[in-house]
Design a protein around this motif. Structure first.
Motif, short mmCIF file in Angstrom:
data_model
loop_
_atom_site.label_atom_id
_atom_site.label_comp_id
_atom_site.label_asym_id
_atom_site.label_seq_id
_atom_site.Cartn_x
_atom_site.Cartn_y
_atom_site.Cartn_z
N THR A 177 5.67 7.45 6.12
CA THR A 177 4.11 7.31 5.76
C THR A 177 3.79 9.10 6.52
OG1 THR A 177 3.51 5.35 4.38
CG2 THR A 177 1.86 7.41 4.66
N LEU A 199 6.16 9.36 -6.86
CA LEU A 199 7.08 9.95 -5.74
C LEU A 199 8.62 8.47 -5.89
CD1 LEU A 199 5.79 11.44 -3.34
CD2 LEU A 199 6.80 12.84 -5.07
N PRO A 200 9.30 8.82 -5.58
CA PRO A 200 10.34 10.35 -5.68
C PRO A 200 10.38 10.78 -6.78
CG PRO A 200 11.66 8.21 -5.57
CD PRO A 200 11.11 7.14 -5.96
N ASN A 201 10.69 12.38 -7.22
CA ASN A 201 10.09 13.03 -7.76
C ASN A 201 11.11 14.27 -7.66
OD1 ASN A 201 9.95 14.48 -10.36
ND2 ASN A 201 7.88 14.09 -10.41
N VAL A 204 7.09 2.05 8.13
CA VAL A 204 5.88 2.30 6.70
C VAL A 204 5.18 3.16 7.54
CG1 VAL A 204 4.63 1.37 5.03
CG2 VAL A 204 6.54 0.51 5.57
N THR A 222 0.81 -1.31 -0.34
CA THR A 222 0.43 0.29 -0.34
C THR A 222 0.94 0.81 -0.16
OG1 THR A 222 -1.73 -1.15 1.41
CG2 THR A 222 -1.88 1.43 1.56
N ALA A 223 2.14 1.56 0.80
CA ALA A 223 2.60 2.57 1.16
C ALA A 223 3.42 2.59 0.04
CB ALA A 223 3.83 2.60 2.10
N LEU A 247 11.33 12.47 -0.80
CA LEU A 247 11.02 12.65 -1.84
C LEU A 247 10.49 13.31 -3.04
CD1 LEU A 247 8.42 9.09 -0.94
CD2 LEU A 247 10.99 9.03 -0.85
N GLY A 248 10.51 14.49 -2.53
CA GLY A 248 10.14 15.40 -3.39
C GLY A 248 8.72 16.02 -3.69
N GLY A 264 -2.29 14.14 -4.88
CA GLY A 264 -1.84 13.32 -3.81
C GLY A 264 -2.53 13.06 -3.00
N HIS A 318 -4.19 10.61 -2.05
CA HIS A 318 -4.30 8.43 -2.44
C HIS A 318 -3.44 8.40 -0.94
CE1 HIS A 318 -5.21 7.85 -6.30
NE2 HIS A 318 -4.68 9.14 -6.79
N ILE A 333 -5.43 2.77 5.41
CA ILE A 333 -5.84 1.45 5.33
C ILE A 333 -4.24 1.02 6.06
CG2 ILE A 333 -4.95 -0.69 3.19
CD1 ILE A 333 -6.08 0.87 1.67
N LEU A 334 -3.29 1.82 6.40
CA LEU A 334 -1.86 1.44 7.26
C LEU A 334 -3.32 1.65 8.43
CD1 LEU A 334 0.94 3.14 5.74
CD2 LEU A 334 0.43 0.83 5.91
N ALA A 336 -4.44 5.73 1.83
CA ALA A 336 -3.53 4.78 2.66
C ALA A 336 -3.37 4.69 4.07
CB ALA A 336 -2.07 5.63 1.56
N MET A 347 1.23 3.50 -3.31
CA MET A 347 1.02 5.00 -3.23
C MET A 347 1.99 6.15 -3.34
SD MET A 347 0.57 7.48 -0.78
CE MET A 347 1.67 7.36 1.07
N PHE A 348 2.65 6.03 -2.65
CA PHE A 348 4.36 6.47 -3.67
C PHE A 348 4.15 6.38 -4.44
CE2 PHE A 348 4.53 7.04 1.56
CZ PHE A 348 4.53 8.92 1.81
N PHE A 372 0.88 6.04 -7.26
CA PHE A 372 -0.23 6.99 -7.59
C PHE A 372 0.60 8.92 -6.99
CE2 PHE A 372 -2.05 3.54 -7.02
CZ PHE A 372 -3.76 3.62 -7.46
N LEU A 373 1.95 8.43 -6.67
CA LEU A 373 1.72 10.17 -6.18
C LEU A 373 2.98 10.45 -7.09
CD1 LEU A 373 0.21 9.35 -3.57
CD2 LEU A 373 1.98 10.32 -2.85
#
Lengths: 174, 456
Positions: free
Chosen positions: B180, A123-125, B176, A112-113, B207-208, B215, B218, B225-226, B222, A116-117, A120-121
């Protein structure tokens, strides 16, 4: 890759950014997004964001974890190394349950994590522009992506019409 | 639970703006550490170093240096392992379970509580490894690791192996979940950074992140869910730890009450540790307007509630031992309360059952020095709870000729202390490097400025 330009307007409270997002959507813009310091309640609907499909991915990952746990335990005990320990049954399903559960959670959570990163997002970007350092502090930005210089001025005018406090444009994507 | 209190008192005091929150939380990260911090860090680091040196020497000489002697083969190591794992539980309870219950007061404390979880689980993880005596073999002792020693696998039917899976899953998922939650706040720190290297460091860590609403959508899903996954996970972890005992056939261990009893105890001790840490942190880092008396009040209520559950479990155990009619079971419980370890048993009862009773009174729940002392009592009591469980059942086993009186060796004390050094070292570093309060979440619970529509 065609050059993209983001026209950004700034707001200073949550009501204003929600209003502006709704008006932008009503005007028929396709590529726009609100950049905010915290999840603003009600903005999803104003931007027309569809429900995330992330839960389905988590579910599938959880199933994969469960399958891994079943295969791992049943295979090692029944086929690879059948060993009699205290005359306990070789296929001892109740004794396998804790690891069924743990691996299900492990796979689902990590997937999921990570999904998601990364998916969906995106990242990293580190290449896309950060419009303003205060977006992670107390500014709310509405950014509209256009593909040519000619579109910049009309969009700026539109943003001012919907009460953006400041307007500027930068090269880059949403 | 705290609704009545929190309705009339705000979650954040002092009429803060969004920018104030960023400033207040980031200040300790952006200024040179204070003298108190350096002193605390120096002490923790030296205690940790001492602990690891002792561990090294212990592994060189053999685990016989610990107090473990037949029949008590699960001495300080397992006691302390269970203790630290328990401490971790409050962090997940605050971050996941209170999140699912929409308890907004958690926002100010969840970050540091989660950090505490991770460090506590790391401390816990060391002990079973030392207990094996040869931790470098643990790859194939503990994990189903494909090897060339013939078909050689771990025994999945053993509760000790369930424990390996439970604890490693717990550590991974907690990390995690924590990370997050950290990403948006790391972006805040990044955007404030002036120094080049500092900016680089936080850019990579965040991570930018740009704060896009699509974003965030989502991200929030997430996070739900976590939280939903962590909730049964945290309950499972101490359940499985209790299986280490409950699945055996040792009198005093072989009871069905263990899973809920262990989980309640874990939350109890964990909340006490959160109170200990936060009372210090809010003072040292000037976060009193975020971690308010209401937060501490609410946590003290949880300590009271879980303390009563633990007390109920103690009573139930005794009742069932008598009611079962099993002579061995009865003997063990009489030994607990009146035998050679009665001092440990009554220390446990006083610390865990009697000391939280102060928290019935609002004045006590909001008295900082008192809650600090009581939280330390609870932690001592919970260590002794595990001592009582592990030692009393093992020391007087089925054969009276093998009975023995268990004592911790000086090495045990050193390693135990060392684990506290490690815990505090990591916690102090965390307070310097990462935002101790979830900036984005606190902003989201700040009351919106009603009727203040900007027009140009």
């Amino acid at each position: 890759m065609a050059k993209k330009i983001c026209v950004v307007g700034y707001y200073f409270d949550t009501h204003a950014i929600i209003e502006a997002s709704r008006k932008t959507r009503d005007r028929g813009f396709q590529k726009f997004d609100a950049f905010v310091p915290f999840p603003v309640h009600g903005i999803d609907e104003a931007l027309g964001i569809k429900r995330s499909c992330l839960p389905y991915i988590s579910f599938v990952a959880g199933c994969a974890g469960l399958t891994t746990a079943i295969v791992l335990q049943v295979w090692t005990h029944m086929f690879s190394w059948p060993m009699n320990i205290g005359a306990k049954p070789i296929l001892a399903i109740p004794a396998y349950v804790p690891i069924f559960f743990e691996l299900t959670v492990l796979f689902a959570g990590v997937t999921t994590a990570v999904v998601m990163f990364t998916k969906f997002l995106g990242l990293p970007n580190f290449s896309e522009p950060i419009f303003h350092p205060d977006i992670t502090n107390d500014r709310f930005a509405l950014a509209i992506e256009v593909s040519s210089e000619a579109e910049v001025e009309p969009v700026k005018r539109f943003l001012k019409e919907i009460y953006a406090a400041e307007v500027h444009h930068v090269e880059g994507r949403l | 639970m705290s609704q009545a209190v929190l309705r009339d008192e705000p979650l954040v005091e002092g009429g803060k703006t969004y920018a104030d929150i960023s400033n207040d939380v980031c200040r300790p990260l952006e200024s040179f550490p204070t003298k108190i911090w350096w002193v605390a860090f120096a002490i923790s680091l030296s205690v940790m170093t001492m602990g690891f040196s002792l561990i090294g020497y212990m592994l060189y000489q053999g685990v016989g240096m610990s107090g473990i002697r037949s029949p008590v083969s699960w001495g300080m190591m397992i006691i302390t392992f269970v203790f630290w794992i328990g401490i971790g539980h409050a962090g997940t309870l605050i971050s996941a379970i209170l999140f699912l219950f929409r308890q907004k007061w958690r926002t100010a404390i969840n970050r540091s509580a989660e950090a505490m979880t991770i460090f506590a689980v790391m401390c816990a993880g060391i002990f079973p490894l030392i207990h094996t005596g040869r931790p470098w073999y643990s790859a194939y002792w503990l994990f189903p690791y494909p090897n060339v020693m013939g078909p050689l696998w771990v025994n999945f039917r053993s509760p000790l192996l369930w424990d390996v899976f439970a604890v490693s899953t717990y550590l991974t998922i907690s990390l995690v979940f924590w990370y997050t939650g950290l990403v948006p706040d790391l972006a805040t720190v990044r955007d404030r950074a002036k120094n080049f290297w500092r900016k680089k460091f936080y850019t990579i860590l965040s991570l930018g992140w740009r704060g896009s609403s699509r974003g965030w959508h989502h991200y929030e899903v997430a996070y739900w869910i976590l939280a939903g996954l962590s909730t049964p996970l945290v309950l499972s972890v101490h359940t499985i730890v209790s299986f280490d005992f409950a699945v055996s056939i040792i009198p005093g261990w072989h009871t069905t009450i263990f899973p809920p009893y262990f989980v309640a105890g874990a939350i109890f001790s964990g909340f006490a540790m959160v109170v200990t840490l936060l009372v210090i942190a809010r003072e040292v880092f000037g976060l009193k307007q975020y971690i308010t008396l209401n937060h501490l009040d609410a946590m003290n209520k949880i300590i009271l509630a879980t303390g009563m559950m633990v007390g109920l479990a103690y009573a139930t155990e005794f009742f069932i031992a008598w009611y079962s009619g099993v002579p061995y079971e009865r003997f063990i419980f009489i030994q607990r309360a009146m035998g050679p370890y009665a001092w440990a048993y009554w220390t446990m009862v006083c610390c865990n059952v009697l000391s939280p009773q102060f928290f019935w009174f609002r004045a006590c729940r909001r008295n900082i020095p008192l809650m600090f002392i009581l939280s330390i009592f609870v932690n001592i009591g919970m260590w002794f709870e595990r001592f009582v469980i592990v030692v009393t059942s093992l020391a007087n086993d089925f054969l009276p000729s093998s009975w023995n009186y268990f004592q911790l060796s000086p090495w045990d004390y050193g390693v135990l202390l060392g684990s506290f050094g490690m815990f505090f070292t990591f916690f102090l570093l965390f307070c310097r490097v990462l935002p101790t309060i979830s900036i984005a979440e606190v902003k989201a619970v700040l009351p919106a400025k009603e009727g203040e529509h900007h027009h140009g």
